[in-house]
Design an enzyme around this catalytic site. Sequence first.
Site, PDB file in Angstrom:
ATOM      1  CG  HIS A 109      34.629  40.057  39.228  1.00 48.62           C
ATOM      2  ND1 HIS A 109      34.062  39.139  40.077  1.00 48.62           N
ATOM      3  CD2 HIS A 109      33.770  41.104  39.169  1.00 48.62           C
ATOM      4  CE1 HIS A 109      32.904  39.613  40.499  1.00 48.62           C
ATOM      5  NE2 HIS A 109      32.701  40.794  39.971  1.00 48.62           N
ATOM      6  CD  GLU A 163      35.100  45.252  40.516  1.00 49.56           C
ATOM      7  OE1 GLU A 163      34.200  45.489  41.338  1.00 49.56           O
ATOM      8  OE2 GLU A 163      34.895  44.640  39.441  1.00 49.56           O
TER       9      GLU A 163
END
Lengths: 423, 432
Positions: free
Chosen positions: A65, A68
Site C-alpha cells: 500500500h 502504491e
Amino acid sequence: MRELEYPVIGEKLYTDTLPNGLRLFVCPKPGYTKSYAFFATDYGGADRRFRLGDEWHDTPAGVAHFLEHKMFDMPDGNALSVLSANGADPNAFTSSGITAYHFMSTEGFYENLETLLTFVSTPYFTEESVQKEQGIIGQEIRMVEDNPYYAVYYGLMQCLFAHNPMRESVAGTVESIAEITPQTLYDCHAVFYNPSNMALCVVGDVDAEKVREIALRILPAEAGERPVIDYGETESGLPLCTRVEKQMDVSMPMFALGCGFPSALRGRASLRQRVNAYLALECMFGSSSPLFNRLYAEGLIDSSFGAEAEFTAGVGTVVISGDSEDPEKVFEEVVREAERIGREGLDAGLFARIRRAAYGMRVRGLGRFGDLAYDLAASAFEGYQTLDAFSVIESATKEEAEKFIADTLRREALALSVVSRRE
Amino acid sequence: MNAVRRELLPGVALTCITTDKFKTGCLSVNLLTQLCRENAAKNALIPTVLLRGCTRLPDMEKISAELDMLYGARIEPMVRKYGEIQSLGFYADFVDDRYLPEGTKQFDGVAKLVCELLLTPVTRGGLLLPDYVDSERDKLLDLIRSRINEKRSYSMFRLVELMCCGEDYAVARIGSEEEAESINYKKLTRHYRDLLATAPIEIFYCGSADTEHVEAVLKDALHNLLRGEIDYDIGTDIRMNTLEEDTRYFTEEMDVSQGKLAIGWRLGDCMEEPDAAALRVFNAMYGGDVTSKLFENVREKLSLCYFASSMVDYFKGIMLVSSGIEFDKYDEAKREIFRQLDAIRNGEFSEEELQYARRSTASSLRAGSDSPGALESFYLGRNIGGWDWSNEELAALCEEVTREDVIAIAQSAVCDAVYFLRGEQDEEAEEE
C-alpha cells in the site's frame, strides 16, 4: 493477439501474453466516450514474505500500500498531476491480493496510457518523500481505525486465522510503516512490478493493436522472476476464538460472522468455486432467501445484511455481516439454517431463480468498466478467464451450492465479531 | 444522445433517452416535494414501506422472487436532496432485452412492477399495514442514528445543521429522529395519498426501447394514478449573506483518533445569476480534484491532512470543505484552507491550473454519457433545477470558463461557519 468472441453477451476480447510476460486484455466498447486503463500487479497487502532465488524476505505490514502511494512520484514531478492535467481521472488501490493503478479518460487516451505505464515501471523514492508519506499514511491508518466496519471485519479475520496475513490490515500499522525505507520500496518494486507479475486491461473504444504496441515500447523487455509467496502455516479451518467484541461509538451493534479455510484452487476450478460460493450465499442470505425475509420481518436484521466469499492468499473466507441488536441470535439463526439446508437441501425453484438473477447481474456488470477490468486482471492472476463465468453459471448445480454450504458453514468453523455500543 | 421530454399525466413528466449503447436499462420514478422539518422523515419512509409489498405481491420474498425472474432486476428506494427539494421514489435497473437468452420484455415487466409498488401498496381498511410502517420506521430511525458512524459525513452534516439553522436546507435528507419517532401508519397513509395527488413526478428512462413504447407502457401502468392540484410551488431559497456578520466557530468532542474540520461558505452575489459551468470549474480548481489547490497544497505539500476536498451545492449556493487532520493541526490547516481560497481570489493560479480544472470538469461531465445511472442523476438534477443544457453542452461551456469567471466566484464567497470535531480531551490536560 487472440480474439475471443462472446456473441450471447455481445462482447469481444483481445488477449495476449507479451514476450516479457505481461498479460494483456483489451475489451472494445464501440460508441463509448470514456476509455479505461487498469494496470495491476499480483501483489497485495497479504504478500509479505516471499522467496526470490534461494532467499526468503520478510517485509513489514503495509509495504504494498505504501508503494502504491509512492509510485506516483516521478523524478520530474507527480504522475497524478500529469494525468489529471491531460484530462484523465487517475487513481489507485491496494487490496489484500493486488495493487492496481487506473485512469479513465475521454481524450488523450494513448498519451495517458504511456504515462501510466511509465510511472508504474519507474521507481523513484527518496528519504524525504518516504518520511513525508509516513505522515500521510499514518493519518489514513488513524482514519480507518475510527471506522467500525473496519474494526468488525478485522476482528473476525483475527479470530479466523492464526498465521495468514489476511488477519492484518492492508495499510499496516503506524509502527509497521515506520520501518519502511526507500530501499524496502526499491526491493519490492523490483520483485513484484516486473511485467510477468502484472496485467494490463483496457476497456473502451480503443485500438487493441495500438495498446499492445505502447505496452511493448514502454515496459521492460525482460520477464523477471515471479516470486514465490509464503502465507504462513496451513490454517486449520477452525477459529482461534469464536467470539470477539469491541466497543465503539456506533448507533447499533454491527457484526461480522464467518469462517476461513485453506483454499488454493486455480484456473477454471477456482472460477467454479467462486460461482458456487456466490450462488450458495445468495440462496441462503440474499434478498429472496427465506432466512433473509424471516429475520428482516422480525426486525433482527436490516437491508445492510449480506454475505460474501473471498478467495485470496491461499485461503477462502465467508463473511456474513450487517447491523443487529442481537448478533448472537443472528449467529444462531445462520447455523440453524445451514443445518436445515444440510438436511433438506436448497429449494430447487429458489436455486433456479438465483442462477437466473446471477446471470443477469453479471451481464449488467459488463457495463462497469472498472469492475470488468478488475475481473479481467484478477482472473488472469488466478489462471481463469472471467467471461467464462456466464457458461459456468449456466451449468452450476444445486448440489454444488449445497456442498459449499455443508463444507463451510459448520457451527465449529464459525466465529462472530461484534462492534457494540460504547457504554 | 437525445433526451426527449413528454408529459404523461398532469405534472408527470417523462425524460426518455433511447440508445443501444448499454447492456443495462434504467427507470426511475421520483416524487418531488419541499424539504421541510415536518415531512422529511415521512417522505424518506414512503419508498421503503412501499417496497414491502403491493396487492399482487404482498411481501418482500415474493417481490424478490419476481425480480430474480426478471434476470436480477433491482428496484431500489431513492431519497435525494436537491437544495431544498426532496425527491423520493424508486430507481430500477435491469438487463437490456438484447442480451438475454429468450425474447423477454424486461422493461415492460419492470415498469409494471415499479408502478404497482408505487400505486397499489398492500393495505388494510385503506391504510398502510401498521406492521410494515413500524418496522420500516424503526429501520429509518436506526439509519438516522447511524449518522454518527461515519465521522467525515457526520462532521459535514453537523456543519450544515449549525450553519443553516433556521433554513430548510438544515433538514437532513432522511429527516430527524424526533420526527421519525412520531410517525404512525395513519399519518403516513394520509401523507402518501397527498403526495401521490399533488407532487410533481419526474420519470426517467434510458435503454433501447423507443419513446412511444415507453410512454405507452408507463401510461398504462399509471392508469390508476389520481392527480389533484399539483404543487408546483416548491424550490430552494438561496441565502446570499452569512447568518451573522462574523464567521461562527463550533467545536464538538467525540472519541475519535482523527479530527474532522468542516468549513462552509455562502457563494454570495454570484448566485444572483449562477454560472453553472464556472461554478464547477471553480470547485475543481479549489478542492474538487486531485490537481486542486487543497489537494496539492494542504495534503501533498504540507502533509497537513489525509484528505481535503471541497463541494459546491449548485442549488443552494453554498460551498463546503471537509478535511481530516491531527487535532493539533487545527489552526494551521484552517489557515491554509483559507489561504488557498485567497490565492484564487487574488488570481494566483497558472493558466495550466485553470486548464486542468476545465478539462477535468468537462471530461467527467462527458463521461456521464457512458452510464445510465450517471445520466439519470444528471437529468433529474437538471429537470429540478429547471436548466436546459445536456451534459455534453455543459461540458463545452466548462471549456469556455475564463480566469475572471473563477476569480469572481472566489471573491463572492463568504465564510459562514467553521466546525471542528476533535477527540475528547482529558480533564487534566484542559486544566493545565
